[in-house]
Write an enzyme that holds these catalytic residues in place. Structure first.
Site, PDB file in Angstrom:
ATOM      1  N   ARG A  17      74.816  45.203  42.390  1.00 11.36           N
ATOM      2  CA  ARG A  17      74.016  44.206  41.728  1.00 11.36           C
ATOM      3  C   ARG A  17      74.093  43.171  43.070  1.00 11.36           C
ATOM      4  O   ARG A  17      72.849  42.809  43.684  1.00 11.36           O
ATOM      5  CB  ARG A  17      73.969  44.338  40.671  1.00 11.36           C
ATOM      6  CG  ARG A  17      72.991  42.739  40.256  1.00 11.36           C
ATOM      7  CD  ARG A  17      72.513  42.928  38.699  1.00 11.36           C
ATOM      8  NE  ARG A  17      71.810  42.088  38.457  1.00 11.36           N
ATOM      9  CZ  ARG A  17      71.039  40.440  37.046  1.00 11.36           C
ATOM     10  NH1 ARG A  17      72.559  40.288  37.179  1.00 11.36           N
ATOM     11  NH2 ARG A  17      69.996  39.947  37.341  1.00 11.36           N
ATOM     12  N   HIS A  21      70.360  42.169  45.285  1.00 13.34           N
ATOM     13  CA  HIS A  21      70.247  40.567  45.197  1.00 13.34           C
ATOM     14  C   HIS A  21      70.033  39.934  46.635  1.00 13.34           C
ATOM     15  O   HIS A  21      69.610  39.723  47.623  1.00 13.34           O
ATOM     16  CB  HIS A  21      71.229  39.511  44.842  1.00 13.34           C
ATOM     17  CG  HIS A  21      70.607  39.939  43.333  1.00 13.34           C
ATOM     18  ND1 HIS A  21      70.567  38.653  42.585  1.00 13.34           N
ATOM     19  CD2 HIS A  21      69.853  41.035  42.596  1.00 13.34           C
ATOM     20  CE1 HIS A  21      70.149  38.715  41.076  1.00 13.34           C
ATOM     21  NE2 HIS A  21      69.373  40.936  41.237  1.00 13.34           N
ATOM     22  N   ASP A  22      71.225  40.993  47.865  1.00 11.32           N
ATOM     23  CA  ASP A  22      71.641  39.414  49.015  1.00 11.32           C
ATOM     24  C   ASP A  22      70.236  40.428  49.901  1.00 11.32           C
ATOM     25  O   ASP A  22      69.991  40.026  50.713  1.00 11.32           O
ATOM     26  CB  ASP A  22      72.989  40.733  49.919  1.00 11.32           C
ATOM     27  CG  ASP A  22      73.295  40.299  50.486  1.00 11.32           C
ATOM     28  OD1 ASP A  22      73.364  39.166  51.458  1.00 11.32           O
ATOM     29  OD2 ASP A  22      74.090  40.326  51.119  1.00 11.32           O
ATOM     30  N   ASN A  41      69.875  34.488  38.907  1.00  9.06           N
ATOM     31  CA  ASN A  41      71.128  34.832  39.405  1.00  9.06           C
ATOM     32  C   ASN A  41      72.289  34.145  38.646  1.00  9.06           C
ATOM     33  O   ASN A  41      73.161  34.137  38.332  1.00  9.06           O
ATOM     34  CB  ASN A  41      70.614  34.431  40.750  1.00  9.06           C
ATOM     35  CG  ASN A  41      70.827  34.782  41.958  1.00  9.06           C
ATOM     36  OD1 ASN A  41      70.734  36.609  41.856  1.00  9.06           O
ATOM     37  ND2 ASN A  41      70.944  34.675  43.108  1.00  9.06           N
ATOM     38  N   HIS A 140      70.790  51.277  37.318  1.00 10.63           N
ATOM     39  CA  HIS A 140      71.121  50.332  35.081  1.00 10.63           C
ATOM     40  C   HIS A 140      71.944  50.905  34.758  1.00 10.63           C
ATOM     41  O   HIS A 140      72.220  50.897  33.370  1.00 10.63           O
ATOM     42  CB  HIS A 140      69.800  49.929  34.554  1.00 10.63           C
ATOM     43  CG  HIS A 140      69.640  48.902  35.475  1.00 10.63           C
ATOM     44  ND1 HIS A 140      68.048  48.079  34.980  1.00 10.63           N
ATOM     45  CD2 HIS A 140      69.948  47.974  36.225  1.00 10.63           C
ATOM     46  CE1 HIS A 140      67.618  47.021  35.886  1.00 10.63           C
ATOM     47  NE2 HIS A 140      68.746  46.892  36.577  1.00 10.63           N
ATOM     48  N   THR A 141      72.340  52.343  35.300  1.00 12.89           N
ATOM     49  CA  THR A 141      72.977  53.583  34.178  1.00 12.89           C
ATOM     50  C   THR A 141      74.295  52.939  34.172  1.00 12.89           C
ATOM     51  O   THR A 141      75.021  53.380  33.824  1.00 12.89           O
ATOM     52  CB  THR A 141      72.991  54.568  34.998  1.00 12.89           C
ATOM     53  OG1 THR A 141      73.607  56.219  34.172  1.00 12.89           O
ATOM     54  CG2 THR A 141      73.077  54.758  36.493  1.00 12.89           C
TER      55      THR A 141
END
Ligand code: HEM
Length: 269
Positions: A17, A21-22, A41, A140-141
């Site tokens: 994650r 976001h990076d 965040n 999201h697994t």
């Protein structure tokens, strides 16, 4: 990463994650205070200390050469492999941003209360496709979400088995509970990178509203087809996930040329 994932498999999810976001905020390392406190965040993004420790080792062997963005990209790939997901090759040579942007962290990153169209727009804005969006959401697994991000859903129109729903509601009460209590987004195999996330969406049990929308929204014709495909064909999912991670990792921000940060938490002075 092997040690970190062995001690807690969730560390793999944190790093994947963090890399996402990076990539979505200027291609920089979102470790400056300004971005850490942005809505998607704050109290949510984790794993910074793992990257610090890898960076320290790399810097002591080979100072000033390997960027934090490259370390994070490799760590996210290795995290995926360590919990059973696909492997891929990628280009290296990313630079770290010399700036950070609270505003961009707030505006570029998708949030679970958004509808499917604004979320698709955020992926298209980064040069990614609808296919990339559906495949990348497959991460999201692994990992967890906080109660505040799924409370509205589990007290609304949510179709889950009674025992699962009772468990979720017990740990995330409608009022007065702890917003930060977590539940896995894949309640079947929470620590394994597989395609069970998509099978959960077919049953209507996606924990985040934004996840379920990909299958259930009447606006998501293409996303529904992809969810169906990945639910039935794990190899197709793995293949696309690897390709989409490479594409996401190649999002660039050439504005200021960038630098190799000495510490991933700060721009160089
Ligand atoms: C499609 C839009 C997306 C939305 C709206 C979204 C939203 C979220 C939310 C709300 C959480 C839980 C955070 C919390 O409650 O603290 C989460 C967790 C996570 N997300 Fe996403 N996400 C999206 C796409 C992605 C993508 C593209 C990736 C990676 C390629 C990703 C990887 C993860 C991972 C691994 C976790 C678990 C983190 C952990 O356990 O610490 N997400 N996401």
């Amino acid at each position: 990463m092997e040690c970190a994932v062995l001690s807690d498999p969730r560390n793999a999810a944190k790093i994947v994650r963090l890399h996402f976001h990076d990539c979505f905020v200027q291609d920089d390392t979102i470790t400056l205070q300004g971005e850490k406190s942005a809505t998607p965040n704050v109290d949510s993004l984790k794993g910074f200390e793992i990257i610090d420790s890898i960076k320290n080792k790399v810097e002591s062997d080979c100072p000033g050469v390997v960027s934090c963005a490259d370390i994070l990209a490799i760590a996210a790939r290795d995290s995926t492999v360590l919990v059973g997901g696909p492997d891929w090759e990628m280009y290296l040579g990313r630079k770290d941003s010399k700036t950070a942007s609270y505003e961009l962290a707030n505006s570029n990153l998708p949030v679970p209360s958004e509808g499917i169209l604004p979320i698709i727009t955020k992926f298209l804005y980064q040069g990614l496709s609808v296919t990339d969006m559906v495949a990348l959401s497959g991460s999201h697994t692994i990992g967890v979400a906080r109660c505040q991000n799924y409370r509205a859903r589990i007290y609304g129109d949510y179709t889950a088995s009674e025992s699962y729903l009772n468990d979720l509601r017990a740990s995330c009460p409608a009022a007065g509970g702890d917003d930060d209590t977590v539940a896995p987004m894949d309640n079947v195999t929470p620590n394994l990178f597989d395609n069970s996330y998509y099978q959960i969406l077919l049953r209507g049990e996606g924990l985040l509203n934004s996840d379920q929308e990909m299958y259930s929204s009447f606006l998501g014709v293409q996303t529904k087809q992809l969810v169906l495909q990945y639910a039935h064909d794990p190899l197709a999912f793995f293949h696309q996930f690897a390709q989409s991670m490479v594409a996401m990792g190649n999002i660039t921000n050439a504005v200021d040329g960038g630098e190799v940060r000495r510490s991933c938490r700060f721009v160089n002075t």
